[in-house]
Scaffold this motif. Sequence first.
Motif, PDB file in Angstrom:
ATOM      1  N   THR A   1      32.155  -4.071 -18.449  1.00  0.00           N
ATOM      2  CA  THR A   1      32.237  -2.750 -17.821  1.00  0.00           C
ATOM      3  C   THR A   1      33.283  -1.863 -18.501  1.00  0.00           C
ATOM      4  OG1 THR A   1      33.931  -3.396 -16.204  1.00  0.00           O
ATOM      5  CG2 THR A   1      31.626  -3.769 -15.605  1.00  0.00           C
ATOM      6  N   LEU A   2      34.104  -2.439 -19.358  1.00  0.00           N
ATOM      7  CA  LEU A   2      35.217  -1.685 -19.945  1.00  0.00           C
ATOM      8  C   LEU A   2      34.762  -0.657 -20.968  1.00  0.00           C
ATOM      9  CD1 LEU A   2      37.816  -4.579 -20.400  1.00  0.00           C
ATOM     10  CD2 LEU A   2      37.526  -3.025 -18.469  1.00  0.00           C
ATOM     11  N   THR A   3      33.533  -0.804 -21.459  1.00  0.00           N
ATOM     12  CA  THR A   3      33.026   0.150 -22.446  1.00  0.00           C
ATOM     13  C   THR A   3      32.265   1.305 -21.798  1.00  0.00           C
ATOM     14  OG1 THR A   3      31.015  -1.174 -22.749  1.00  0.00           O
ATOM     15  CG2 THR A   3      32.862  -1.612 -24.233  1.00  0.00           C
ATOM     16  N   LEU A   4      32.136   1.286 -20.474  1.00  0.00           N
ATOM     17  CA  LEU A   4      31.451   2.391 -19.798  1.00  0.00           C
ATOM     18  C   LEU A   4      32.250   3.686 -19.963  1.00  0.00           C
ATOM     19  CD1 LEU A   4      30.268   1.067 -16.304  1.00  0.00           C
ATOM     20  CD2 LEU A   4      28.825   1.850 -18.174  1.00  0.00           C
ATOM     21  N   PRO A   5      31.601   4.798 -20.270  1.00  0.00           N
ATOM     22  CA  PRO A   5      32.314   6.077 -20.290  1.00  0.00           C
ATOM     23  C   PRO A   5      32.921   6.370 -18.917  1.00  0.00           C
ATOM     24  CG  PRO A   5      30.126   6.284 -21.284  1.00  0.00           C
ATOM     25  CD  PRO A   5      30.186   4.929 -20.640  1.00  0.00           C
ATOM     26  N   ALA A   6      34.018   7.093 -18.906  1.00  0.00           N
ATOM     27  CA  ALA A   6      34.716   7.359 -17.646  1.00  0.00           C
ATOM     28  C   ALA A   6      33.807   8.036 -16.632  1.00  0.00           C
ATOM     29  CB  ALA A   6      35.949   8.218 -17.914  1.00  0.00           C
ATOM     30  N   ALA A   7      32.995   8.991 -17.079  1.00  0.00           N
ATOM     31  CA  ALA A   7      32.121   9.720 -16.152  1.00  0.00           C
ATOM     32  C   ALA A   7      31.101   8.779 -15.509  1.00  0.00           C
ATOM     33  CB  ALA A   7      31.410  10.855 -16.875  1.00  0.00           C
ATOM     34  N   LEU A   8      30.538   7.861 -16.307  1.00  0.00           N
ATOM     35  CA  LEU A   8      29.551   6.929 -15.760  1.00  0.00           C
ATOM     36  C   LEU A   8      30.224   5.898 -14.863  1.00  0.00           C
ATOM     37  CD1 LEU A   8      26.688   5.940 -15.539  1.00  0.00           C
ATOM     38  CD2 LEU A   8      26.976   4.690 -17.696  1.00  0.00           C
ATOM     39  N   THR A   9      31.442   5.508 -15.204  1.00  0.00           N
ATOM     40  CA  THR A   9      32.194   4.611 -14.333  1.00  0.00           C
ATOM     41  C   THR A   9      32.359   5.232 -12.953  1.00  0.00           C
ATOM     42  OG1 THR A   9      33.408   3.619 -16.174  1.00  0.00           O
ATOM     43  CG2 THR A   9      34.400   3.422 -13.998  1.00  0.00           C
ATOM     44  N   ALA A  10      32.684   6.531 -12.934  1.00  0.00           N
ATOM     45  CA  ALA A  10      32.895   7.231 -11.663  1.00  0.00           C
ATOM     46  C   ALA A  10      31.619   7.303 -10.844  1.00  0.00           C
ATOM     47  CB  ALA A  10      33.434   8.632 -11.928  1.00  0.00           C
ATOM     48  N   THR A  11      30.527   7.763 -11.452  1.00  0.00           N
ATOM     49  CA  THR A  11      29.288   7.945 -10.688  1.00  0.00           C
ATOM     50  C   THR A  11      28.658   6.609 -10.311  1.00  0.00           C
ATOM     51  OG1 THR A  11      28.044   8.212 -12.763  1.00  0.00           O
ATOM     52  CG2 THR A  11      28.796  10.216 -11.659  1.00  0.00           C
ATOM     53  N   SER A  12      28.755   5.621 -11.186  1.00  0.00           N
ATOM     54  CA  SER A  12      28.215   4.303 -10.853  1.00  0.00           C
ATOM     55  C   SER A  12      29.003   3.684  -9.700  1.00  0.00           C
ATOM     56  CB  SER A  12      28.261   3.390 -12.083  1.00  0.00           C
ATOM     57  OG  SER A  12      27.631   2.158 -11.831  1.00  0.00           O
ATOM     58  N   GLY A  13      30.317   3.935  -9.688  1.00  0.00           N
ATOM     59  CA  GLY A  13      31.136   3.440  -8.584  1.00  0.00           C
ATOM     60  C   GLY A  13      30.775   4.095  -7.261  1.00  0.00           C
ATOM     61  N   VAL A  14      30.529   5.408  -7.293  1.00  0.00           N
ATOM     62  CA  VAL A  14      30.127   6.105  -6.061  1.00  0.00           C
ATOM     63  C   VAL A  14      28.753   5.628  -5.610  1.00  0.00           C
ATOM     64  CG1 VAL A  14      29.615   8.357  -5.018  1.00  0.00           C
ATOM     65  CG2 VAL A  14      31.544   8.122  -6.592  1.00  0.00           C
ATOM     66  N   ASN A  15      27.883   5.311  -6.557  1.00  0.00           N
ATOM     67  CA  ASN A  15      26.581   4.731  -6.219  1.00  0.00           C
ATOM     68  C   ASN A  15      26.766   3.461  -5.399  1.00  0.00           C
ATOM     69  OD1 ASN A  15      23.858   4.009  -6.227  1.00  0.00           O
ATOM     70  ND2 ASN A  15      23.863   3.321  -8.349  1.00  0.00           N
ATOM     71  N   ALA A  16      27.710   2.610  -5.819  1.00  0.00           N
ATOM     72  CA  ALA A  16      27.992   1.388  -5.069  1.00  0.00           C
ATOM     73  C   ALA A  16      28.524   1.707  -3.670  1.00  0.00           C
ATOM     74  CB  ALA A  16      28.999   0.527  -5.831  1.00  0.00           C
ATOM     75  N   ILE A  17      29.400   2.701  -3.592  1.00  0.00           N
ATOM     76  CA  ILE A  17      29.932   3.117  -2.290  1.00  0.00           C
ATOM     77  C   ILE A  17      28.793   3.535  -1.362  1.00  0.00           C
ATOM     78  CG2 ILE A  17      31.289   4.902  -1.100  1.00  0.00           C
ATOM     79  CD1 ILE A  17      33.173   4.881  -3.529  1.00  0.00           C
ATOM     80  N   ALA A  18      27.802   4.222  -1.929  1.00  0.00           N
ATOM     81  CA  ALA A  18      26.671   4.690  -1.116  1.00  0.00           C
ATOM     82  C   ALA A  18      25.933   3.531  -0.452  1.00  0.00           C
ATOM     83  CB  ALA A  18      25.704   5.499  -1.985  1.00  0.00           C
ATOM     84  N   HIS A  19      25.813   2.411  -1.154  1.00  0.00           N
ATOM     85  CA  HIS A  19      25.150   1.247  -0.556  1.00  0.00           C
ATOM     86  C   HIS A  19      25.931   0.763   0.665  1.00  0.00           C
ATOM     87  CE1 HIS A  19      22.973   1.545  -4.173  1.00  0.00           C
ATOM     88  NE2 HIS A  19      23.650   0.705  -4.913  1.00  0.00           N
ATOM     89  N   GLY A  20      27.251   0.723   0.524  1.00  0.00           N
ATOM     90  CA  GLY A  20      28.078   0.287   1.646  1.00  0.00           C
ATOM     91  C   GLY A  20      28.049   1.268   2.803  1.00  0.00           C
ATOM     92  N   VAL A  21      28.055   2.559   2.488  1.00  0.00           N
ATOM     93  CA  VAL A  21      28.041   3.586   3.530  1.00  0.00           C
ATOM     94  C   VAL A  21      26.823   3.435   4.424  1.00  0.00           C
ATOM     95  CG1 VAL A  21      27.742   6.053   3.951  1.00  0.00           C
ATOM     96  CG2 VAL A  21      29.453   5.276   2.303  1.00  0.00           C
ATOM     97  N   GLU A  22      25.646   3.356   3.819  1.00  0.00           N
ATOM     98  CA  GLU A  22      24.440   3.306   4.652  1.00  0.00           C
ATOM     99  C   GLU A  22      24.287   1.970   5.364  1.00  0.00           C
ATOM    100  OE1 GLU A  22      21.661   6.754   4.156  1.00  0.00           O
ATOM    101  OE2 GLU A  22      20.852   5.169   2.878  1.00  0.00           O
ATOM    102  N   ALA A  23      24.907   0.921   4.832  1.00  0.00           N
ATOM    103  CA  ALA A  23      24.879  -0.362   5.535  1.00  0.00           C
ATOM    104  C   ALA A  23      25.630  -0.286   6.853  1.00  0.00           C
ATOM    105  CB  ALA A  23      25.473  -1.463   4.655  1.00  0.00           C
TER     106      ALA A  23
END
Length: 338
Positions: free
Chosen positions: A159-181
């Motif tokens: 995961t260390l090679t992910l661009p910062a912008a994609l790291t941010a949005t991919s992380g929020v994507n994960a948060i979204a799964h938890g939110v709706e759960a």
Amino acid sequence: MEAFEYNFNPGRVVFGAGSVQKLPDELKKLGLKAPLLLSTPGRVSQVENVAAILSGASIKPAGVYSNATMHTPTHITQEAMAFLSSKSADSVVSIGGGSTIGLGKAISVRTGLPHICITTTYSGSEVTPILGETEDGRKSTRSDPKIFPGIVIYDVNLTLTLPAALTATSGVNAIAHGVEALYAKNKSPITSLLAVEGKALYGAWLCGVCLGTSNMALHHKLCHTIGGSFNLPHAETHTIVLPHALSYNAPAVPDAMAKLATALPDSDGDAIKGLNTLLERLKVKRALKDFGMKEEDIDKAAEIAVSNQYPNPRPLDKVKIREVIRRCWAGEPARQDL
């Protein structure tokens, strides 16, 4: 305590820095020796690294298909299946995020080949029985235990090679799964604990489990509608839609909102404020129009979003759903006034 039901996801998880080195052992345990390697065009170098690891263990890949595409278009799956038919593969190894894992699922469920995921983002798809596929501008989703990947390798180094912008949005994507759960129709104390525990790649795994065991609601429906119909990037769409979908459902889920407010820094007791603040700090794009969605697409998106019934804590109002989508399109801060 309220009564609940919970189904544990099948499958094996191998977690830790450098854990991709364990892929040969995982294949050998299953008696596999000719995997088909999958990736997007941008992950070819990581595929080459995996191939080298396999070669060092005297395992020769059956082939490499590197044209995985977001939203898993069926014509790409057909192309990959044609490629597979010319090989003698006994398994599928997906190296990447949701796009590649989606293709691996599509191939595995069609062929019965074992599927191993080496995840490089925070998508969570690797631990769900869900497959979303796009055909003729419509994205449809199905769930089947046969779709579950058998093994997931989480190597934090990848995961260390992910661009910062994609790291941010991919992380929020994960948060979204938890939110709706937290407010899913079939929520449970277990998924609620997992949802608020998630941090970094470990959190992506836990929130992915939430996604795979809970009935997702408005947020995921909007993201599939908008992303699949208008070919918008997956993680970025989730990032934009999440605070707005949550704002719509907030009046119906006060307990979930309280838990989120506690989990989000600088929320001051207001989960919507916490999410808005988080996205501002991440400096992510907030408007769907920045990714190519047109204003005239808003009505079509609203129509699709309310066309099929699905569990949501608040009844769907087409006029208000259209306004939610318009705010996402315009890039406005989320506000709880609908």
